[in-house]
Design a protein around this motif. Structure first.
Motif, short mmCIF file in Angstrom:
data_model
loop_
_atom_site.label_atom_id
_atom_site.label_comp_id
_atom_site.label_asym_id
_atom_site.label_seq_id
_atom_site.Cartn_x
_atom_site.Cartn_y
_atom_site.Cartn_z
N UNK A 1 3.66 -8.95 6.82
CA UNK A 1 3.64 -7.65 7.49
C UNK A 1 4.54 -6.67 6.74
N UNK A 2 4.02 -5.46 6.56
CA UNK A 2 4.83 -4.34 6.10
C UNK A 2 5.01 -3.40 7.29
N UNK A 3 6.24 -3.25 7.73
CA UNK A 3 6.52 -2.46 8.93
C UNK A 3 6.81 -1.01 8.55
N UNK A 4 6.16 -0.09 9.26
CA UNK A 4 6.27 1.34 8.96
C UNK A 4 6.45 2.13 10.25
N UNK A 5 6.71 3.40 10.07
CA UNK A 5 6.45 4.33 11.16
C UNK A 5 5.78 5.56 10.57
N UNK A 6 4.84 6.11 11.30
CA UNK A 6 4.12 7.31 10.89
C UNK A 6 4.52 8.44 11.83
N UNK A 7 5.35 9.33 11.33
CA UNK A 7 5.89 10.44 12.14
C UNK A 7 6.51 9.92 13.44
N UNK A 8 7.17 8.74 13.35
CA UNK A 8 7.87 8.19 14.48
C UNK A 8 7.14 7.08 15.21
N UNK A 9 5.81 7.00 15.09
CA UNK A 9 5.04 5.97 15.78
C UNK A 9 5.03 4.70 14.94
N UNK A 10 5.54 3.59 15.54
CA UNK A 10 5.73 2.35 14.81
C UNK A 10 4.41 1.62 14.60
N UNK A 11 4.26 1.02 13.41
CA UNK A 11 3.04 0.30 13.09
C UNK A 11 3.35 -0.85 12.15
N UNK A 12 2.90 -2.05 12.51
CA UNK A 12 2.96 -3.20 11.62
C UNK A 12 1.64 -3.29 10.86
N UNK A 13 1.72 -3.17 9.54
CA UNK A 13 0.53 -3.28 8.70
C UNK A 13 0.45 -4.72 8.22
N UNK A 14 -0.56 -5.46 8.71
CA UNK A 14 -0.70 -6.87 8.39
C UNK A 14 -1.51 -6.99 7.11
N UNK A 15 -0.84 -7.40 6.04
CA UNK A 15 -1.47 -7.42 4.72
C UNK A 15 -1.87 -8.81 4.26
#
Length: 372
Positions: free
Chosen positions: A3-17
């Motif tokens: 998982x690469x963990x991000x936030x997009x303009x504050x909204x959290x998202x785990x990108x499962x790669x």
């Protein structure tokens, strides 16, 4: 799962790669059915406590079904799957160009375009890149991501809704990837800022539940997509004097499942808001700057028009940013008493709600192809 963990303009998202076994399917819809049938525990393991939280999203990167697509995306929320999630697409695009497996040599500066395969169809994404020097290497760094959204349209303007304690209020309903209901914040006695978050959530959930009882809004082409998913509080649209005269600005707060505020302005809500403003004649070629409850912004514009069945629709685009903040490997300890996680009522609501599924997009009842 990798998982690469991000936030997009504050909204959290785990990108499962990585770490997802092969998911069969000739279309992304079939892949989602297969995923829900055999791998949904992975979504729960990732998003439920103690590994996740109610404010976390996930997007699974899978091989695409459409020719020419970079990858296929499955968008998982805590209580639902959605055909499109703009913040998750922004996060996924950022990970592809700046994540640990980025193919830097294939990136084009200043703009790299690729296509995501989604249940809603192929979605083009433009990644704005700037070359930066780091440890003697020139690396293309992602500055912003523009998602060229799917056709968005208005179901209806000025629906009258009578709620106890609030009186009669006016609601606009539009589709922008999910079905959104818009209410003027002043009309229900709130202003859009973080301090009013709990009040907006309470009112927003009441509006959503009432609309679902009174109206079954159904997408004219995707019949399995029905029911209001997001209630969005809005304020007036003003001229943005900080930029050119072709920019307008507004504030938005989106109430999403399982009863919380989106930290970003919500990209799908921006798609739908553009459709509402266009239908009212309040916007045409201007860029709309949408500010969230925490001050982050998404920028939307209309790039064209089309038709969706009987509905006049717009072709919207939204631009935003994402930031990678951590890398993680998510697994399961054989002795863990909560292999798929748990949901505490203090964060997820009462038991009868937090155990249920929000049926906004539920393809369980769809038939797989013959011989599947």
């Amino acid at each position: 799962m990798s998982v690469v963990a991000c936030h997009a303009e504050g909204e959290a998202c785990d990108v499962v790669v990585g770490g997802i076994p092969h998911v069969r399917g000739q279309t992304m819809l079939h892949k989602q059915i297969e995923f829900m049938s055999h791998h949904e525990w992975r979504r729960d393991q990732l998003l439920n406590e103690p590994r996740g939280r109610c404010g976390l999203n996930a997007v699974f990167l899978l091989p695409p079904c459409s020719l020419g697509a970079k990858c296929g995306l499955l968008f998982a929320k805590n209580d639902e799957y959605v055909p499109v999630s703009v913040s998750s697409m922004i996060a996924a695009a950022h990970v592809i160009v700046n994540g640990p497996d980025a193919e830097i040599d294939r990136l084009k500066i200043p703009t790299t375009r690729f296509t995501f395969d989604t249940i809603a169809g192929a979605v083009d994404v433009d990644v704005n890149l700037k070359r930066e020097s780091s440890n003697g290497f020139n690396i293309p760094k992602c500055q912003a991501v523009t998602v060229h959204g799917i056709p968005s349209f208005v179901f209806g303007l000025d629906y009258e809704l009578d709620l106890y304690g609030l009186g009669q209020i006016s609601i606009d309903v539009a589709y922008g990837g999910v079905i959104c209901a818009f209410v003027d914040a002043d009309s229900v006695g709130v202003s859009i800022h973080d301090g009013n978050g709990q009040k907006m959530i309470e009112i927003g959930e009441r509006i959503k539940n009432a609309l679902r009882e009174l109206h079954d809004f159904v997408h004219p082409v995707q019949a399995d997509l029905h029911g209001v998913s997001t209630v969005v509080f809005t304020d007036r649209v003003d001229r943005d004097n900080s930029g050119s005269n072709t920019r307008k600005k507004t504030n938005m707060a989106a109430v999403i499942s399982p009863g919380r505020l989106d930290r970003s302005p919500s990209g799908t809500a921006v798609f739908a808001r553009l459709a509402v403003l266009y239908a009212r004649g309040d916007i045409s070629k201007e860029t709309l700057s949408c500010q969230s409850i925490i001050g982050t912004r998404l920028y939307g514009r209309i790039r064209g028009k089309t038709m969706v069945d009987k509905y006049e629709a717009i072709l919207p685009s939204v631009t935003g940013r994402a930031w990678i903040h951590s890398l993680k490997q998510v697994g399961m300890n054989p002795g863990d008493p909560f292999p798929e996680g748990f949901r505490g009522a203090d964060q997820w609501g009462p038991d009868e709600y937090k155990r249920g599924r929000t049926v906004t997009y539920d393809p369980h009842n769809l038939e797989l192809p013959s011989g599947w």
